[in-house]
Structure formats: C-alpha cells, structure tokens
Write an enzyme that holds these catalytic residues in place. Structure first.
Site, PDB file in Angstrom:
ATOM      1  N   LYS A   1       0.963  -1.120   0.218  1.00  0.00           N
ATOM      2  CA  LYS A   1       0.061   0.034  -0.126  1.00  0.00           C
ATOM      3  C   LYS A   1       0.851   1.245   0.036  1.00  0.00           C
ATOM      4  O   LYS A   1       0.598   2.079  -0.862  1.00  0.00           O
ATOM      5  CB  LYS A   1      -0.988   0.110   1.356  1.00  0.00           C
ATOM      6  CG  LYS A   1      -1.610   1.387   1.510  1.00  0.00           C
ATOM      7  CD  LYS A   1      -2.373   1.350   2.767  1.00  0.00           C
ATOM      8  CE  LYS A   1      -2.764   2.882   3.164  1.00  0.00           C
ATOM      9  NZ  LYS A   1      -3.497   2.974   4.362  1.00  0.00           N
TER      10      LYS A   1
ATOM     11  N   ASP B   1      -6.160   0.547  -0.122  1.00  0.00           N
ATOM     12  CA  ASP B   1      -6.240   0.503   1.228  1.00  0.00           C
ATOM     13  C   ASP B   1      -7.684  -0.089   1.679  1.00  0.00           C
ATOM     14  O   ASP B   1      -8.495  -0.523   0.559  1.00  0.00           O
ATOM     15  CB  ASP B   1      -6.069   1.959   2.108  1.00  0.00           C
ATOM     16  CG  ASP B   1      -7.325   2.802   1.474  1.00  0.00           C
ATOM     17  OD1 ASP B   1      -8.066   2.668   0.714  1.00  0.00           O
ATOM     18  OD2 ASP B   1      -7.220   4.026   2.078  1.00  0.00           O
TER      19      ASP B   1
END
Length: 249
Positions: free
Chosen positions: A157, A175
């Site tokens: 991420k 996310d």
C-alpha cells in the site's frame, strides 16, 4: 370446496411473493464494469473538491517530495488524517531528510509525531527507513515498488502510494476504502486488499490508476462509509449496485 379455495388462495399468495421477489431481483442494479467505473470516476472527480483530500495526497501534491510522502504514509497508518496532518507538520518543520531524521534523538522523534497511532513503533520504523535510504539508495527514495519493498516497514500500500503520488508513475494503491468500494460496486469480488490490487490491475483502465486511490479514499471517508453509507447524498447512487450494503442513510 372451501378446502380447494384455501389451497388456491395459498397458491396465489405464494405466486405473488415469488413475482414480487423476482421483480426486486430484476430491479437490482448490475455490477459496474470498466465503462461504469470510468463514469463513476468522472463523477467523483467532479465532486471531490467538496471533500478533503487524503493528507498523503495533499502533501504529495503540494510538495512532490518523495521522502515526505513516504514518511507521511508511515504516519498515516491506522491514524486519522486530523492527527496525521499536525504530526507531519511538526516533524517536517524539524527534519526533512533521512540524515536530519537520524540526527534527532529517538525520544525527540517520538514527541514530534505523538499522538499518531503506535507512535513509538513508527518512530523506530522511520529511523530504520532513513538509515536504509542512506545505506542502500544514497539518501534518495527509489521510484520502483520492488525497491521500496526492501525498506523495512514499507508494504505494498505504501509503496504504491509513493510511486503514484510522489513520482506520478502508474500504480494502484489499495487501502480499506478502495477495497471496500471496489467490491461494493461489484467491479471486483475479492477478500483482501492484496487480491483487490491484483484484480484491479487486470480490469481497471490504466488511465485511472494514479487517481483511483485518492478519489475513493475521500469518497469513502465522507460518503461511502463501511456501515450505513450516505446513499442519499451519493452522486454515484443511481448506478451503484450496493453489494453488501445492509443499511444506509
């Protein structure tokens, strides 16, 4: 005769419920395909100025500094933007480079970033990243995901966010908001953010990769909440299949 009437009434009642259920099923909106997602993104792009941009996107847009973007990502993990923003401002007012971070006393670094979540652990991670950047990359943040993943504490991420936001290179940062909304739209059907990233790389038009995270995070924070989303305020509601939504406002 009365028994036959009762049986007929029961049959007609069941048939009515079946027709009603089938009508509801037919009325259900289909999952969004690539074209539908492109339309949704165009709508969100138009509406986004009304919402606060995620703090990492804000810092990246204003600074275009890969190191500040990277460290902001670390600070933002499991922390709300209203806490991350002042912590990042305090830290960068004192230290802007890996060398300046390492020059800070560990306790001083902790005080600067407090009260972000897990601030003691994050202070150690930030020091470790700064040391690795100096030792491995001459103090510069690499612009490749695989290279970023060699930094301890940097996951996919964060790596994707740095590559897209700081360097403007194609990548898909996933996310919890991106994972949830992509599945709520029916665009992907996945169980984890990692699998969502892989699926999006196959089906999301490449021209949307960089902006996808920022738009969906802002959208998820303000409208498309995990529970009881604001469907009555949603600009995408007329086309959304609302997969998994059990209650809305």
């Amino acid at each position: 005769m009365q028994a036959r009437v009762r049986v007929l009434d029961r049959f007609l009642a069941m048939a009515g419920r079946t027709i009603s259920a089938n009508s509801t099923l037919k009325a259900r909106r289909p999952p969004l395909d690539a074209r539908g997602v492109s339309r949704a993104i165009a709508i969100l792009r138009r509406e986004a100025p009304k919402w606060y941009a995620p703090i990492v996107s804000f810092i990246a847009t204003h600074d275009r500094d890969p190191f500040r973007t990277l460290i902001s990502c670390i600070l933002s993990l499991r922390t709300k933007d209203e806490t991350t923003a002042p912590a990042a401002h305090r830290l960068f007012s004192c230290a802007n480079t890996p060398g300046e971070i390492l020059a800070l006393e560990p306790k001083a670094l902790e005080r600067l970033i407090y009260p972000v979540g897990f601030y003691r652990t994050k202070a150690q991670v930030i020091r470790g990243i700064s040391r690795d950047l100096i030792d491995k990359f001459g103090g510069r943040v690499p612009d490749e995901i695989d290279a970023l993943l060699t930094l301890k504490g940097v996951g996919r991420k964060t790596a994707n966010l740095v590559v897209t936001e700081a360097f403007g290179k194609p990548g898909i940062c996933v996310d919890t908001h991106v994972h949830r909304i992509s599945n709520r739209w029916g665009f992907v059907r996945t169980k984890t953010p990692e699998k969502t990233e892989a699926a999006l790389r196959r089906v999301l038009p490449r021209r949307h990769w960089i902006e996808y995270n920022g738009l969906l995070v802002a959208f998820g924070q303000t409208i498309c909440h995990p529970t009881s989303p604001w469907c009555s305020r949603c600009p995408v509601e007329p086309m959304c299949p609302k997969i998994g939504v059990k209650r809305s406002r």
